[in-house]
Write an enzyme that holds these catalytic residues in place. Sequence first.
Site, PDB file in Angstrom:
ATOM      1  CB  CYS A 176      36.137  50.458  49.189  1.00 56.87           C
ATOM      2  SG  CYS A 176      37.914  50.321  49.341  1.00 56.87           S
TER       3      CYS A 176
ATOM      4  CE  LYS B 245      40.575  47.214  33.230  1.00 56.08           C
ATOM      5  NZ  LYS B 245      40.526  48.643  32.921  1.00 56.08           N
TER       6      LYS B 245
ATOM      7  CD  GLU C   4      30.992  51.354  47.559  1.00 58.66           C
ATOM      8  OE1 GLU C   4      30.855  50.674  46.533  1.00 58.66           O
ATOM      9  OE2 GLU C   4      32.008  51.329  48.276  1.00 58.66           O
TER      10      GLU C   4
ATOM     11  N   GLY D  29      36.949  46.803  42.919  1.00 64.20           N
ATOM     12  CA  GLY D  29      35.941  47.585  42.204  1.00 64.20           C
ATOM     13  C   GLY D  29      34.564  47.280  42.736  1.00 64.20           C
ATOM     14  CB  SER D  30      31.255  47.801  41.217  1.00 63.89           C
ATOM     15  OG  SER D  30      31.432  47.092  40.013  1.00 63.89           O
ATOM     16  CB  THR D  31      29.516  44.345  45.047  1.00 65.06           C
ATOM     17  OG1 THR D  31      30.191  45.005  46.128  1.00 65.06           O
ATOM     18  CG2 THR D  31      29.081  42.974  45.532  1.00 65.06           C
TER      19      THR D  31
ATOM     20  N   GLY E 283      32.717  42.320  40.533  1.00 61.28           N
ATOM     21  CA  GLY E 283      33.461  41.313  41.306  1.00 61.28           C
ATOM     22  C   GLY E 283      32.788  39.951  41.259  1.00 61.28           C
TER      23      GLY E 283
ATOM     24  CD  GLU F 294      40.446  43.782  49.419  1.00 60.68           C
ATOM     25  OE1 GLU F 294      39.448  44.187  50.044  1.00 60.68           O
ATOM     26  OE2 GLU F 294      41.329  43.073  49.930  1.00 60.68           O
TER      27      GLU F 294
HETATM   28  P1  NDP Z   1      33.936  48.763  38.093  1.00 59.17           P
HETATM   29  O1  NDP Z   1      33.800  47.666  39.058  1.00 59.17           O
HETATM   30  O2  NDP Z   1      33.126  48.717  36.849  1.00 59.17           O
HETATM   31  O3  NDP Z   1      35.472  48.932  37.610  1.00 59.17           O
HETATM   32  C1  NDP Z   1      36.608  48.590  38.370  1.00 59.17           C
HETATM   33  C2  NDP Z   1      37.670  48.001  37.439  1.00 59.17           C
HETATM   34  O4  NDP Z   1      37.169  46.797  36.839  1.00 59.17           O
HETATM   35  C3  NDP Z   1      38.052  48.892  36.256  1.00 59.17           C
HETATM   36  O5  NDP Z   1      39.418  48.704  35.922  1.00 59.17           O
HETATM   37  C4  NDP Z   1      37.154  48.362  35.166  1.00 59.17           C
HETATM   38  O6  NDP Z   1      37.574  48.656  33.858  1.00 59.17           O
HETATM   39  C5  NDP Z   1      37.201  46.883  35.430  1.00 59.17           C
HETATM   40  N1  NDP Z   1      36.070  46.144  34.866  1.00 59.17           N
HETATM   41  C6  NDP Z   1      34.829  46.597  34.606  1.00 59.17           C
HETATM   42  N2  NDP Z   1      34.074  45.617  34.080  1.00 59.17           N
HETATM   43  C7  NDP Z   1      34.854  44.514  34.008  1.00 59.17           C
HETATM   44  C8  NDP Z   1      34.645  43.179  33.553  1.00 59.17           C
HETATM   45  N3  NDP Z   1      33.462  42.770  33.098  1.00 59.17           N
HETATM   46  N4  NDP Z   1      35.668  42.295  33.625  1.00 59.17           N
HETATM   47  C9  NDP Z   1      36.860  42.681  34.111  1.00 59.17           C
HETATM   48  N5  NDP Z   1      37.118  43.936  34.552  1.00 59.17           N
HETATM   49  C10 NDP Z   1      36.131  44.839  34.502  1.00 59.17           C
HETATM   50  O7  NDP Z   1      33.659  50.102  38.871  1.00 59.17           O
HETATM   51  P2  NDP Z   1      33.138  51.483  38.242  1.00 59.17           P
HETATM   52  O8  NDP Z   1      34.319  52.220  37.801  1.00 59.17           O
HETATM   53  O9  NDP Z   1      32.085  51.299  37.223  1.00 59.17           O
HETATM   54  O10 NDP Z   1      32.456  52.122  39.530  1.00 59.17           O
HETATM   55  C11 NDP Z   1      31.116  51.791  39.849  1.00 59.17           C
HETATM   56  C12 NDP Z   1      30.923  51.716  41.330  1.00 59.17           C
HETATM   57  O11 NDP Z   1      31.703  50.650  41.867  1.00 59.17           O
HETATM   58  C13 NDP Z   1      31.374  52.918  42.123  1.00 59.17           C
HETATM   59  O12 NDP Z   1      30.447  53.938  42.108  1.00 59.17           O
HETATM   60  C14 NDP Z   1      31.574  52.301  43.480  1.00 59.17           C
HETATM   61  O13 NDP Z   1      30.346  52.188  44.151  1.00 59.17           O
HETATM   62  C15 NDP Z   1      32.123  50.938  43.173  1.00 59.17           C
HETATM   63  N6  NDP Z   1      33.590  50.906  43.205  1.00 59.17           N
HETATM   64  C16 NDP Z   1      34.183  50.436  44.324  1.00 59.17           C
HETATM   65  C17 NDP Z   1      35.543  50.458  44.412  1.00 59.17           C
HETATM   66  C18 NDP Z   1      36.237  49.961  45.624  1.00 59.17           C
HETATM   67  O14 NDP Z   1      37.348  50.395  45.923  1.00 59.17           O
HETATM   68  N7  NDP Z   1      35.671  49.011  46.340  1.00 59.17           N
HETATM   69  C19 NDP Z   1      36.406  50.988  43.363  1.00 59.17           C
HETATM   70  C20 NDP Z   1      35.677  51.430  42.206  1.00 59.17           C
HETATM   71  C21 NDP Z   1      34.331  51.379  42.154  1.00 59.17           C
HETATM   72  P3  NDP Z   1      37.170  50.005  33.092  1.00 59.17           P
HETATM   73  O15 NDP Z   1      38.362  50.811  33.168  1.00 59.17           O
HETATM   74  O16 NDP Z   1      36.857  49.613  31.706  1.00 59.17           O
HETATM   75  O17 NDP Z   1      36.003  50.586  33.792  1.00 59.17           O
END
Ligand code: NDP
Length: 452
Positions: A262, A153, A354, A206-208, A211, A228
């Site tokens: 990140c 996804k 972050e 993605g976000s903590t 996660g 991650e």
């Molecule tokens: P998210 O953690 O919300 O999104 C990352 C991925 O997870 C996207 O594909 C998202 O889908 C998906 N996702 C979101 N909610 C769920 C869920 N409940 N179950 C399964 N998958 C889900 O990050 P954001 O885009 O909202 O970013 C927010 C903050 O997170 C950033 O500002 C940053 O601080 C941090 N972040 C850190 C990253 C890293 O590399 N460590 C990467 C991205 C974000 P969808 O497309 O619908 O959003």
Amino acid sequence: MTTDVINPSTGQVLTSVPSLGVAETDAAIERAARAFPDWRAVAPGDRARLLRRFAAVVDEHIDELADLEVRNAGHTIGNARWEAGNVRDVLNYYAGAPERLIGKQIPVAGGLDVTFHEPLGVVGIIVPWNFPMPIAGWGFVPALAAGNTVVLKPAELTPLTAIRLGELALEAGIPEGVFQIVPGKGSIVGQRFVTHPAVRKVCFTGSTDVGKSIMAGCADQVKRVTLELGGKSANIVFADADLEKAAAGAPGSVFDNAGQDCCARSRLLVQESVYDKFLALLEPAVSSFRVLDPSDAAAEMGPLISAGHRETVASYVDGADVAFRGSAPDGDGWWFPPTVLLARSTDDRHWREEVFGPVLSVLPFSDEEDAIRLANDTEYGLSGSLWTRDLGRALRVSRAVETGALSVNSHSSVRYWTPFGGMKQSGLGRELGPDALLGFTDVKNVFISMGD
Ligand code: NDP
């Protein structure tokens, strides 16, 4: 349903893509489950050849993939080319894996005891918007190499390169159902990866907070999980360092990809005896950092991903002590200038959280012990750098800082043949290198009796 995909440099709609619902996600997972027995049975040499062929097809499309990422994610053209090349390189690297998934023969009485690295089945990979191509590749490539099938996804904001990679996989001869792209919302498609019993492992970047909820959800079926997550990495500059070199590299270590990284070294710790001198060296490096249309070959940084994210980033700068800022284009698009903030204390929100934008927070430290204490005073532990000419100190501090990856006298974070991942709340498990491969397998132990 469909979702509009926006160009963050202009704010204009680029195209729209399908946003799948639960039934369509289930259908993709079930196709992947049906494809698994045949894929795991492909002879190791043939699976290796298919992955190398996939790498060659990606290589033929580097410019196309890079152009998509410039327009969809606002990545600079230089970075986007590197990212597409990284998918190719990761494919070539793990193409060597199917023939090297070697088990053990363990001495036992009365028979033969051997271990096998068995593939898990269907792996669900959830990719964020900040590095759509590399993060996808770091998940799907070792998963496929180990004999799993994959549903992936992409982030709703940046699905285009993943969709294209799915097409290129078919073109390269990867069988139908083995590698599928499932675009849609995290709360629908991503959640289904967590709850559908045929998905045996979820890889999330993605976000903590998300996660943590994925890890909690996976517990119900004791599903494997790799996470991650966020980072708030330290860049520690000791007085004996090559200050010119450290200052020249510091902007790129946090403003690259507009700070949406990140691994960003977003906390700069400078020994107090050289603090003023270092900031004087840093200022011209920041003001000359080139924030341009990302398709311009000279661009070092493009826009932020979305209007909403720009508001979030701005909220960290409002009311903070700005030391100095670079410049950014006016007009359409989600631009934000590289910004350096002076931390008043370690309680400052921009120091602790972050920001995920082009914002660097600076704080002085007194000595080695103080530097280690400040570097570790965070819930995160993903990356970081330290600058010193003292080899003993480099080793002492490297061992003491709680982080998954650290660079000494360098800002590099990622090599596809070395492990990458976080300590503490930055994550669980490792991507890349030899370690990642085994994370897509379970060890099976078989005893064969000699008779009596
Ligand atoms: P998210 O953690 O919300 O999104 C990352 C991925 O997870 C996207 O594909 C998202 O889908 C998906 N996702 C979101 N909610 C769920 C869920 N409940 N179950 C399964 N998958 C889900 O990050 P954001 O885009 O909202 O970013 C927010 C903050 O997170 C950033 O500002 C940053 O601080 C941090 N972040 C850190 C990253 C890293 O590399 N460590 C990467 C991205 C974000 P969808 O497309 O619908 O959003």
